[in-house]
Write a protein that holds these residues in place. Sequence first.
Motif, short mmCIF file in Angstrom:
data_model
loop_
_atom_site.label_atom_id
_atom_site.label_comp_id
_atom_site.label_asym_id
_atom_site.label_seq_id
_atom_site.Cartn_x
_atom_site.Cartn_y
_atom_site.Cartn_z
N ARG A 179 0.82 -1.21 0.00
CA ARG A 179 0.00 0.00 0.00
C ARG A 179 0.85 1.26 0.00
NH1 ARG A 179 -4.60 0.56 3.19
NH2 ARG A 179 -3.34 1.74 4.63
N TRP A 180 2.08 1.17 0.53
CA TRP A 180 2.94 2.33 0.69
C TRP A 180 4.09 2.38 -0.31
CZ3 TRP A 180 1.49 6.33 3.49
CH2 TRP A 180 0.47 6.12 4.43
N SER B 279 -1.20 7.91 -1.63
CA SER B 279 -1.15 7.07 -0.42
C SER B 279 -2.55 6.88 0.14
CB SER B 279 -0.26 7.74 0.63
OG SER B 279 -0.97 8.79 1.27
N PRO B 280 -2.67 5.96 1.09
CA PRO B 280 -3.97 5.78 1.77
C PRO B 280 -4.41 7.02 2.56
CG PRO B 280 -2.56 3.88 2.15
CD PRO B 280 -1.72 4.92 1.47
N TRP C 95 -11.68 0.31 -3.27
CA TRP C 95 -10.58 1.06 -3.86
C TRP C 95 -9.26 0.43 -3.46
CZ3 TRP C 95 -6.82 3.94 -1.13
CH2 TRP C 95 -6.97 3.89 0.25
N ARG C 96 -8.18 0.96 -4.01
CA ARG C 96 -6.83 0.56 -3.58
C ARG C 96 -5.89 1.76 -3.73
NH1 ARG C 96 -3.69 0.21 -7.90
NH2 ARG C 96 -4.63 -0.34 -9.88
N PRO C 97 -4.87 1.85 -2.89
CA PRO C 97 -3.91 2.95 -2.99
C PRO C 97 -3.17 2.91 -4.33
CG PRO C 97 -3.70 1.86 -0.87
CD PRO C 97 -4.62 1.02 -1.71
N GLY C 98 -2.88 4.08 -4.86
CA GLY C 98 -2.13 4.18 -6.10
C GLY C 98 -2.99 4.13 -7.35
N LEU D 208 -8.35 7.81 -7.11
CA LEU D 208 -7.99 9.16 -6.71
C LEU D 208 -8.89 10.18 -7.41
CD1 LEU D 208 -6.16 11.02 -5.11
CD2 LEU D 208 -4.56 10.97 -7.02
N ASP E 167 -10.59 -0.73 1.36
CA ASP E 167 -9.30 -0.88 0.68
C ASP E 167 -9.11 -2.37 0.37
OD1 ASP E 167 -6.65 -1.12 -0.07
OD2 ASP E 167 -5.87 0.03 1.62
#
Length: 142
Positions: A4-5, A46-47, A73-76, A81, A98
Amino acid sequence: MLRRWMLPILFLALGLAAAGRQIAQGSTGGAVTLLLLFLVAGVLLSPLAFPRSVSAAEALRRSATDGRPIVYWRPGCRYCLRLRTRLGLHAHRAHWVDIWRDPEGAAAVRAATGGDETVPTVVVAGTPHVNPDPRWVRAQLT
């Protein structure tokens, strides 16, 4: 958890490298500008840019109670976004899941999309909508 990061960390590392190069060339102002640009991009990917995620089970329970949509959703994800930014202050009215943190959420998305993890997937009244128009989602939140 680290997945995620990864993108935000990469943006921070690139920003530090670019800023270091600018400092080596004697441009402190350019270094600060580049670092800030990369830092903002990292935060947006990012989250941290999204409302607090809940588990898929909790989102289903809450949605059944209050009728609000569930956003997987998912980060990135640039489309996630885009949805998040277009919803603005209304984003907190949806239940955000997430899929990288919640295997049940990922399974729900795969079931809705025919095996893919295409996000954002928005569930309104039990019906999934894959990558819907943000204006439509916003109308569902009011």
